[in-house]
Motif scaffolding. Structure first.
Motif, short mmCIF file in Angstrom:
data_model
loop_
_atom_site.label_atom_id
_atom_site.label_comp_id
_atom_site.label_asym_id
_atom_site.label_seq_id
_atom_site.Cartn_x
_atom_site.Cartn_y
_atom_site.Cartn_z
N LEU A 163 -7.77 42.22 45.34
CA LEU A 163 -6.87 43.05 44.54
C LEU A 163 -5.92 42.20 43.68
CD1 LEU A 163 -5.89 45.70 47.26
CD2 LEU A 163 -7.38 46.07 45.28
N ARG A 164 -5.57 41.03 44.20
CA ARG A 164 -4.69 40.07 43.52
C ARG A 164 -3.23 40.52 43.48
NH1 ARG A 164 -6.42 38.80 37.84
NH2 ARG A 164 -4.81 37.19 38.06
N VAL A 165 -2.97 41.72 42.99
CA VAL A 165 -1.60 42.22 42.91
C VAL A 165 -1.55 43.65 43.45
CG1 VAL A 165 -0.97 40.78 40.94
CG2 VAL A 165 -1.95 43.04 40.54
N GLY A 166 -0.38 44.04 43.89
CA GLY A 166 -0.19 45.40 44.36
C GLY A 166 0.38 46.27 43.25
N VAL A 167 1.12 47.26 43.66
CA VAL A 167 1.83 48.13 42.71
C VAL A 167 3.31 48.10 43.07
CG1 VAL A 167 -0.17 49.60 42.26
CG2 VAL A 167 1.34 50.13 44.18
N GLN A 168 4.11 48.70 42.26
CA GLN A 168 5.56 48.65 42.48
C GLN A 168 5.92 49.13 43.88
OE1 GLN A 168 7.83 50.78 39.56
NE2 GLN A 168 9.80 49.98 40.27
N GLY A 169 6.62 48.29 44.62
CA GLY A 169 7.05 48.63 45.97
C GLY A 169 5.98 48.46 47.03
N CYS A 170 4.83 47.91 46.66
CA CYS A 170 3.70 47.80 47.59
C CYS A 170 2.94 46.51 47.29
CB CYS A 170 2.79 49.02 47.44
SG CYS A 170 1.40 49.08 48.57
N SER A 171 2.93 45.57 48.23
CA SER A 171 2.22 44.31 48.02
C SER A 171 0.72 44.53 48.04
CB SER A 171 2.61 43.30 49.11
OG SER A 171 2.02 43.67 50.35
N ALA A 172 -0.04 43.52 47.63
CA ALA A 172 -1.51 43.62 47.65
C ALA A 172 -2.02 43.85 49.06
CB ALA A 172 -2.12 42.35 47.05
N GLN A 223 -16.32 56.51 42.22
CA GLN A 223 -15.25 56.17 41.29
C GLN A 223 -14.13 57.21 41.35
OE1 GLN A 223 -16.49 55.45 37.26
NE2 GLN A 223 -14.41 55.38 36.46
N ALA A 224 -14.51 58.46 41.46
CA ALA A 224 -13.51 59.54 41.52
C ALA A 224 -12.65 59.41 42.78
CB ALA A 224 -14.21 60.90 41.48
N GLN A 225 -13.29 59.11 43.91
CA GLN A 225 -12.55 58.96 45.17
C GLN A 225 -11.58 57.78 45.09
OE1 GLN A 225 -16.07 58.68 47.67
NE2 GLN A 225 -15.49 60.56 48.72
N LEU A 226 -12.06 56.68 44.55
CA LEU A 226 -11.23 55.47 44.47
C LEU A 226 -10.07 55.67 43.50
CD1 LEU A 226 -11.55 52.79 45.98
CD2 LEU A 226 -12.52 51.82 43.91
N SER A 227 -10.32 56.38 42.42
CA SER A 227 -9.29 56.58 41.40
C SER A 227 -8.13 57.44 41.88
CB SER A 227 -9.91 57.20 40.15
OG SER A 227 -10.84 56.32 39.55
N GLU A 228 -8.34 58.14 43.00
CA GLU A 228 -7.25 58.94 43.57
C GLU A 228 -6.18 58.07 44.21
OE1 GLU A 228 -8.95 61.73 46.26
OE2 GLU A 228 -9.93 62.92 44.68
N MET A 229 -6.53 56.80 44.49
CA MET A 229 -5.60 55.87 45.11
C MET A 229 -4.79 55.15 44.04
SD MET A 229 -6.26 56.35 48.30
CE MET A 229 -5.35 54.99 49.05
N LYS A 230 -3.50 55.06 44.24
CA LYS A 230 -2.60 54.44 43.26
C LYS A 230 -3.01 52.98 43.03
CE LYS A 230 2.32 53.81 42.26
NZ LYS A 230 3.71 53.98 42.78
N GLY A 231 -3.18 52.62 41.75
CA GLY A 231 -3.52 51.26 41.40
C GLY A 231 -5.00 50.96 41.38
N MET A 232 -5.83 51.97 41.68
CA MET A 232 -7.29 51.76 41.74
C MET A 232 -7.98 52.59 40.66
SD MET A 232 -7.67 49.54 44.13
CE MET A 232 -9.43 49.60 44.41
N GLY A 233 -8.17 52.01 39.49
CA GLY A 233 -8.82 52.71 38.41
C GLY A 233 -10.25 52.27 38.19
N ALA A 234 -10.77 52.51 37.01
CA ALA A 234 -12.17 52.20 36.70
C ALA A 234 -12.46 50.70 36.78
CB ALA A 234 -12.50 52.72 35.29
N ALA A 235 -11.50 49.89 36.37
CA ALA A 235 -11.72 48.44 36.39
C ALA A 235 -11.90 47.93 37.82
CB ALA A 235 -10.55 47.72 35.72
N LYS A 236 -11.04 48.39 38.73
CA LYS A 236 -11.15 47.96 40.13
C LYS A 236 -12.45 48.48 40.77
CE LYS A 236 -7.53 45.51 41.48
NZ LYS A 236 -7.04 45.07 40.16
N TYR A 237 -12.84 49.71 40.41
CA TYR A 237 -14.11 50.25 40.92
C TYR A 237 -15.28 49.38 40.46
CZ TYR A 237 -18.18 53.28 41.42
OH TYR A 237 -19.42 53.77 41.74
N ALA A 238 -15.28 49.01 39.19
CA ALA A 238 -16.35 48.16 38.65
C ALA A 238 -16.37 46.81 39.34
CB ALA A 238 -16.17 47.98 37.14
#
Length: 224
Positions: free
Chosen positions: A34-43, A65-80
């Motif tokens: 993941l390398r980085v997390g999101v605001q207030g949440c480490s990787a 992809q739809a399931q993963l995209s429901e998680m904050k910080g996990m979009g199409a790029a992370k799915y790929a």
């Protein structure tokens, strides 16, 4: 707390370099990806949330992809990226399997087949065709769907084995439910396929059932 604020020896990347990859937990390995997390949440926190949500690395890799995209910080790029990591692992193990002098035991094929099939949301039936020295000639998906004779015909598998000049076959399929127990259809088709191949002097060496990150061998269970 950001990972950069952690003691050096506790940071996943530094821990990997100092102690080796086996020393890391699933969450720590995922955090490096993941390398980085999101605001207030480490990787690492984000990795733990993903594992809690999906239950395992296998289930995470199998998420849509739809399931993963429901998680904050996990979009199409992370799915790929996840799919690319999984496919690279599959190909690396396939190359290792094909380069081996011979498959000496069910465990040699089980690692690759578990990785290939374990995260799929649908049933896939795969054949590993071998020569007289148990060296891999070809690894092919034979069918998709429930393992029964309406999806997989023993004579078609036998014909493919003849075209490849194969002397042996390892059959594998997955149970997306994660349950390893073979069904009655699994046993019936295994027997029919073994008989069809035996008439051509081709051996059915094993039938491996994969469920998640686990597998069951018909040969080791004494069913062949």
């Amino acid at each position: 707390m950001k990972i950069l604020d952690w003691p050096l020896e506790e940071r996943p990347r530094e821990k990997l370099l100092q102690k080796g990859v086996a020393s890391l937990s699933d969450a720590e390995l995922l955090a490096i990806f993941l390398r980085v997390g999101v605001q207030g949440c480490s990787a690492v926190d984000m990795a733990r949330q993903l594992l809690n949500e999906f239950g395992s690395l296998t289930a995470l890799f199998g998420a849509s992809q739809a399931q993963l995209s429901e998680m904050k910080g996990m979009g199409a790029a992370k799915y790929a990226q996840l799919q690319a990591v999984l496919e690279m692992s599959r190909r690396a193990l396939a190359e290792e399997l094909e380069m081996k002098p011979a498959i000496a035991s069910p465990a040699d094929a089980q690692r690759y087949l578990t990785l290939r099939l374990g995260s799929l949301s649908y049933e896939s039936i795969v054949g590993v065709f071998l020569d007289t020295q148990n060296r891999v000639l070809s690894i092919e998906e034979l069918a998709r769907g429930t393992l029964n004779q309406s999806h997989l015909y023993p004579r078609e598998v036998a014909r493919k084995a003849l075209l490849l000049n194969a002397a042996g076959l390892i059959l594998a399929h997955n149970h997306p439910s994660g349950v390893l127990t073979p069904s009655q259809s699994d046993h019936q088709l295994t027997a029919a396929l073994k008989q069809a191949l035996a008439s051509l002097e081709i051996r059915l060496l094993d039938h491996i059932v994969v469920g998640g990150n686990k597998s069951l061998s018909f040969a080791e269970s004494g069913w062949l």
